[in-house]
Scaffold this motif. Structure first.
Motif, short mmCIF file in Angstrom:
data_model
loop_
_atom_site.label_atom_id
_atom_site.label_comp_id
_atom_site.label_asym_id
_atom_site.label_seq_id
_atom_site.Cartn_x
_atom_site.Cartn_y
_atom_site.Cartn_z
N UNK A 86 49.57 -1.75 5.51
CA UNK A 86 49.02 -3.04 5.03
C UNK A 86 47.56 -3.16 4.52
N UNK A 87 46.87 -2.39 5.56
CA UNK A 87 45.47 -2.21 5.29
C UNK A 87 45.10 -1.32 3.95
N UNK A 88 46.14 -0.43 3.91
CA UNK A 88 46.08 0.60 2.72
C UNK A 88 46.29 -0.29 1.35
N UNK A 89 47.35 -1.23 1.64
CA UNK A 89 47.48 -2.07 0.28
C UNK A 89 46.16 -3.04 0.21
N UNK A 90 45.59 -3.75 1.20
CA UNK A 90 44.79 -4.63 0.99
C UNK A 90 43.45 -3.86 0.45
N UNK A 91 43.01 -2.55 1.11
CA UNK A 91 41.81 -1.85 0.43
C UNK A 91 42.11 -1.47 -1.19
N UNK A 92 43.15 -1.06 -1.33
CA UNK A 92 43.45 -0.79 -2.65
C UNK A 92 43.50 -1.80 -3.98
N UNK A 93 43.58 -2.96 -3.38
CA UNK A 93 43.79 -4.20 -4.27
C UNK A 93 42.11 -4.67 -4.72
N UNK A 94 42.40 -5.15 -5.99
CA UNK A 94 40.90 -5.63 -6.64
C UNK A 94 40.51 -7.05 -6.01
N UNK A 95 41.40 -7.80 -5.78
CA UNK A 95 41.16 -9.15 -5.42
C UNK A 95 42.10 -9.66 -3.84
N UNK A 96 41.93 -8.91 -2.87
CA UNK A 96 42.68 -9.18 -1.73
C UNK A 96 42.20 -10.63 -1.08
N UNK A 97 43.09 -11.29 -0.70
CA UNK A 97 42.85 -12.50 0.21
C UNK A 97 43.39 -12.57 1.54
#
Ligand code: ATP
Length: 248
Positions: free
Chosen positions: A64-75
């Motif tokens: 989950x952290x990997x997905x958030x770090x890879x995102x452009x606009x995580x919320x």
């Protein structure tokens, strides 16, 4: 009763603390009365999971952290239970993954929105979204659809600790990556999430921050590998096995 008055040697001390924080959240106007019911459901599943983080939940937290770090606009979406249970941990995680914080309530009232915003600021949040309310999630009724256009509205990845199933489904239908923390592996939220973390928010949020710090220097390729190696169906099946096979 003050939290410090709880007996630390009680075998279920953590559970008492959690319960006490939700009660205090209701008293302070942060948590809704329906939040008490959600808490009860969560406690039941946590009990069945042995009140500890199972290994697949920790792997999910990392993915989950990997997905958030890879995102452009995580919320990071915050509701009344999360704000009461782990306000500082929520702010820290949002900082660690460079995500915006947005208050998003199932039972939205201006008073609770403002109380939660203030509570998060007291715990170190510099900016809290959710009060502009100029965006909509398609497919939900007005009150539950309301978001900030430049927050969840524009997000490509959203962390939803304790989200209701309808809204998690609607966020996924908008094409957003949904990372969910939910103790019930059978809930619609857990089933619709790209990354379901079957764990208590009080354990999962600090664990995610630790993963985020460890992955801070990771490049996009490594984040992608971590995310791709995670199988949500297998994680949910492992949580169900842990519940079935636990000894109490
Ligand atoms: P759904 O709509 O997703 O099928 P639901 O109707 O059970 O699920 P709610 O009652 O809105 O959803 O939300 C409560 C959910 O949050 C439950 O699945 C419960 O297990 C979970 N939950 C409650 N407390 C916690 C907690 N501290 N940490 C993680 N999950 C929790």
């Amino acid at each position: 009763m003050d939290e410090s008055a709880l007996p630390e040697d009680h075998p279920r001390y953590e559970s008492l603390v959690t319960r006490h924080r939700i009660e205090a959240g209701v008293d302070r106007g942060i948590t809704s009365r329906q939040g008490l019911i959600a808490q009860g459901r969560g406690e039941a599943f946590d009990y069945l999971l042995g009140e500890e983080t199972i290994p697949t939940a920790d792997r999910a937290a990392r993915a989950g952290v990997a997905r958030l770090l890879a995102a452009d606009h995580p919320v990071v979406s915050v509701n009344g239970n999360v704000a009461a249970l782990a306000p500082g941990e929520t702010v820290e995680l949002a900082d660690a993954v460079s995500a915006a914080l947005e208050v998003n309530l199932f039972n939205r009232t201006d008073e609770r929105m403002e109380a939660i915003e203030e509570h998060l600021r007291e715990h170190g949040a510099a900016d809290v979204k959710g009060l502009t309310a100029d965006g909509r999630i398609p497919g939900l009724d007005h009150e539950r659809a309301t978001v900030d256009a430049d927050g969840i509205g524009a997000a490509d990845a959203v962390l939803v600790p304790l989200e209701d199933g309808d809204r998690a489904e609607a966020l996924a239908a908008m094409g957003k990556v949904v990372v969910a923390i939910d103790l019930n592996p059978g809930s619609r939220t857990a089933r619709v999430a790209d990354v379901p973390i079957v764990d208590n928010v009080v354990r999962a949020l600090p664990a995610m921050t630790a993963h985020a710090r460890e992955l801070a220097g990771a490049d996009d390729g490594e984040l992608e590998r971590i995310a791709a190696a995670f199988d949500p169906d297998e994680a949910l099946a492992a949580a169900e096995r842990a519940i079935r096979e636990g000894e109490f």
